[in-house]
Scaffold this motif. Sequence first.
Motif, PDB file in Angstrom:
ATOM      1  N   ARG A   1       0.835  -1.213   0.000  1.00  0.00           N
ATOM      2  CA  ARG A   1       0.000   0.000   0.000  1.00  0.00           C
ATOM      3  C   ARG A   1       0.862   1.251   0.000  1.00  0.00           C
ATOM      4  O   ARG A   1       0.595   2.200  -0.719  1.00  0.00           O
ATOM      5  CB  ARG A   1      -0.903   0.026   1.240  1.00  0.00           C
ATOM      6  CG  ARG A   1      -2.234  -0.615   1.009  1.00  0.00           C
ATOM      7  CD  ARG A   1      -3.006  -0.742   2.289  1.00  0.00           C
ATOM      8  NE  ARG A   1      -3.666   0.505   2.640  1.00  0.00           N
ATOM      9  CZ  ARG A   1      -4.871   0.569   3.204  1.00  0.00           C
ATOM     10  NH1 ARG A   1      -5.535  -0.538   3.472  1.00  0.00           N
ATOM     11  NH2 ARG A   1      -5.411   1.712   3.526  1.00  0.00           N
ATOM     12  N   ARG A   2       1.895   1.228   0.835  1.00  0.00           N
ATOM     13  CA  ARG A   2       2.767   2.409   0.921  1.00  0.00           C
ATOM     14  C   ARG A   2       3.436   2.677  -0.437  1.00  0.00           C
ATOM     15  O   ARG A   2       3.504   3.808  -0.891  1.00  0.00           O
ATOM     16  CB  ARG A   2       3.811   2.179   2.023  1.00  0.00           C
ATOM     17  CG  ARG A   2       4.915   3.166   1.963  1.00  0.00           C
ATOM     18  CD  ARG A   2       5.535   3.565   3.292  1.00  0.00           C
ATOM     19  NE  ARG A   2       6.478   4.646   3.045  1.00  0.00           N
ATOM     20  CZ  ARG A   2       6.148   5.921   3.002  1.00  0.00           C
ATOM     21  NH1 ARG A   2       4.917   6.305   3.224  1.00  0.00           N
ATOM     22  NH2 ARG A   2       7.056   6.838   2.746  1.00  0.00           N
ATOM     23  N   THR A   3       3.909   1.620  -1.065  1.00  0.00           N
ATOM     24  CA  THR A   3       4.602   1.805  -2.343  1.00  0.00           C
ATOM     25  C   THR A   3       3.646   2.309  -3.422  1.00  0.00           C
ATOM     26  O   THR A   3       4.026   3.114  -4.271  1.00  0.00           O
ATOM     27  CB  THR A   3       5.272   0.485  -2.779  1.00  0.00           C
ATOM     28  OG1 THR A   3       6.033   0.000  -1.681  1.00  0.00           O
ATOM     29  CG2 THR A   3       6.184   0.681  -3.976  1.00  0.00           C
ATOM     30  N   LEU A   4       2.403   1.863  -3.344  1.00  0.00           N
ATOM     31  CA  LEU A   4       1.434   2.272  -4.363  1.00  0.00           C
ATOM     32  C   LEU A   4       0.809   3.640  -4.080  1.00  0.00           C
ATOM     33  O   LEU A   4       0.077   4.173  -4.913  1.00  0.00           O
ATOM     34  CB  LEU A   4       0.314   1.227  -4.472  1.00  0.00           C
ATOM     35  CG  LEU A   4       0.666  -0.086  -5.185  1.00  0.00           C
ATOM     36  CD1 LEU A   4      -0.468  -1.096  -5.015  1.00  0.00           C
ATOM     37  CD2 LEU A   4       0.942   0.149  -6.670  1.00  0.00           C
ATOM     38  N   SER A   5       1.108   4.199  -2.901  1.00  0.00           N
ATOM     39  CA  SER A   5       0.390   5.427  -2.517  1.00  0.00           C
ATOM     40  C   SER A   5       0.941   6.688  -3.187  1.00  0.00           C
ATOM     41  O   SER A   5       0.555   7.802  -2.841  1.00  0.00           O
ATOM     42  CB  SER A   5       0.400   5.603  -1.002  1.00  0.00           C
ATOM     43  OG  SER A   5       1.726   5.835  -0.578  1.00  0.00           O
TER      44      SER A   5
ATOM     45  N   VAL B   1       1.457   6.271 -12.456  1.00  0.00           N
ATOM     46  CA  VAL B   1       1.373   4.930 -13.047  1.00  0.00           C
ATOM     47  C   VAL B   1       2.566   4.075 -12.618  1.00  0.00           C
ATOM     48  O   VAL B   1       3.631   4.599 -12.297  1.00  0.00           O
ATOM     49  CB  VAL B   1       1.283   4.961 -14.598  1.00  0.00           C
ATOM     50  CG1 VAL B   1       0.113   5.807 -15.065  1.00  0.00           C
ATOM     51  CG2 VAL B   1       2.582   5.434 -15.228  1.00  0.00           C
ATOM     52  N   SER B   2       2.349   2.770 -12.618  1.00  0.00           N
ATOM     53  CA  SER B   2       3.389   1.840 -12.161  1.00  0.00           C
ATOM     54  C   SER B   2       3.575   0.702 -13.140  1.00  0.00           C
ATOM     55  O   SER B   2       2.697   0.424 -13.958  1.00  0.00           O
ATOM     56  CB  SER B   2       2.996   1.248 -10.812  1.00  0.00           C
ATOM     57  OG  SER B   2       2.948   2.270  -9.873  1.00  0.00           O
ATOM     58  N   THR B   3       4.708   0.044 -13.007  1.00  0.00           N
ATOM     59  CA  THR B   3       5.007  -1.103 -13.858  1.00  0.00           C
ATOM     60  C   THR B   3       5.656  -2.185 -12.986  1.00  0.00           C
ATOM     61  O   THR B   3       6.162  -1.884 -11.905  1.00  0.00           O
ATOM     62  CB  THR B   3       5.900  -0.662 -15.047  1.00  0.00           C
ATOM     63  OG1 THR B   3       6.106  -1.757 -15.926  1.00  0.00           O
ATOM     64  CG2 THR B   3       7.253  -0.145 -14.592  1.00  0.00           C
ATOM     65  N   ILE B   4       5.632  -3.413 -13.469  1.00  0.00           N
ATOM     66  CA  ILE B   4       6.107  -4.527 -12.641  1.00  0.00           C
ATOM     67  C   ILE B   4       7.173  -5.333 -13.388  1.00  0.00           C
ATOM     68  O   ILE B   4       7.025  -5.633 -14.581  1.00  0.00           O
ATOM     69  CB  ILE B   4       4.926  -5.449 -12.253  1.00  0.00           C
ATOM     70  CG1 ILE B   4       3.924  -4.671 -11.391  1.00  0.00           C
ATOM     71  CG2 ILE B   4       5.398  -6.687 -11.496  1.00  0.00           C
ATOM     72  CD1 ILE B   4       2.628  -5.407 -11.156  1.00  0.00           C
TER      73      ILE B   4
END
Length: 395
Positions: A221-225, A229-232
């Motif tokens: 949650r912290r990393t996504l807050s 946009v994000s990638t994996i």
Amino acid sequence: MNLAVIGFGNAGGKIADRLLAFERETGRSLSAFAMAVNAAAIDLEKLEEIPEAKRLLIGQTHEQVKGRGAGADPELGAEVTRQDLNEIERALDGVPLHAVDGFLVVAGLGGGTGSGGAPVLAERLRETYEEPVYGLGVMPGSAEGGRASLNAARSLQSFTNATDNLMLFDNDAWRSTDDSIEGGYQRTNQELARRFVTLLAAGEIDGSQVSESAMDSSDIRRTLSTGGVSTIAYSEATVERETRKSQGLLGRLSTNGHDEQESENSDLPMKIHGLVRKAVQSRLTCPADVSSAERALIVISGPPREFSQKGIQRARQWLEQETQSVEVLAGDDPRQDADHLSACVLLSNVTDVPRVDQLQEQAVGAQDSIDDQAATREDEIDELITDDQNRLDPV
Ligand SMILES: Nc1nc2c(ncn2[C@@H]2O[C@H](COP(=O)(O)OP(=O)(O)OP(=O)(O)O)[C@@H](O)[C@H]2O)c(=O)[nH]1
């Protein structure tokens, strides 16, 4: 992490279905609730994992839709979603709020229903619930043409604004020239599910003993807050049978079919570090410049005897340098019975994403030619139905 997963549109439903199948196949637990919403009845019928009672057909009474989809028109997708929002919300009453860490809305961005509808739903979820709302957006392949790019570039704006974080998957990067369209989707959806479930289900115990450095949902949650946009990134190595059986003895790790005979105890830190490097340097769910990430998170998943805290720390330090970020979290996710060791890396709020620039360029070109065609179409029809000297009168 436990999420309420909502697949929106055709791609969204199929992908949500695949996430559930992957959870079942690997004994992981990600979705505490799963549902598919679509304007096309036929797409809902094809789902296998999401129970019929959790498939919602919207736009049934809309005269342009009538259960047949939004015809790649995101305005129409958004309109029918707004019209049926109350019905969608009623279906979401079944979400066990005490057991979920957030919502995940999944959609392909190149069509109509998902592209237009997913941002509308995400916005409403954020207004209604306190839990974070994440998006999983699939970018169309460039070969799908200008209309799909235009839909996706526009949806990308509203979906990013409507979510706490939009995780991207780029069909262009994952397309293979040998694939049929549907066969290609089956393969890419499996790769997508492997990455998203491995990452997001980390910390949800499957009976394996929990280690001290286990990843938990608050880290994710912290990393996504960050927003944006994000990638994996992902990489795995098979743990050979002998290694699985003989804990502490000489082990064999096989990566991509090339076996290396190594001393397990001394080489584990290097293997873990190597796996993380390989993940970050391999194909991301959406290609991006790693150094532009604001935060990152590393999850090492597999049999606990393959873990090395030293290796995880080294990998974390290496990624800190690569991303030039001080916010890199790392932990493990013990899966006693897993037959491989995997490294999954979430790169959150990446701002240098060439594929997005390319998509926008293609979209602007498409918008221009749609405008040009619209401006001349009336004249062209007139010219076609009128004789050269305009001597004939209409009846
Ligand atoms: N990765 C992946 N992408 C898909 C799949 N199916 C469709 N897509 C992508 O998703 C985009 C949107 O297509 P759909 O999901 O069929 O469209 P929709 O949201 O149902 O909207 P309408 O059909 O216009 O009502 C396409 O342009 C493709 O790029 C799939 O199974 N996997």
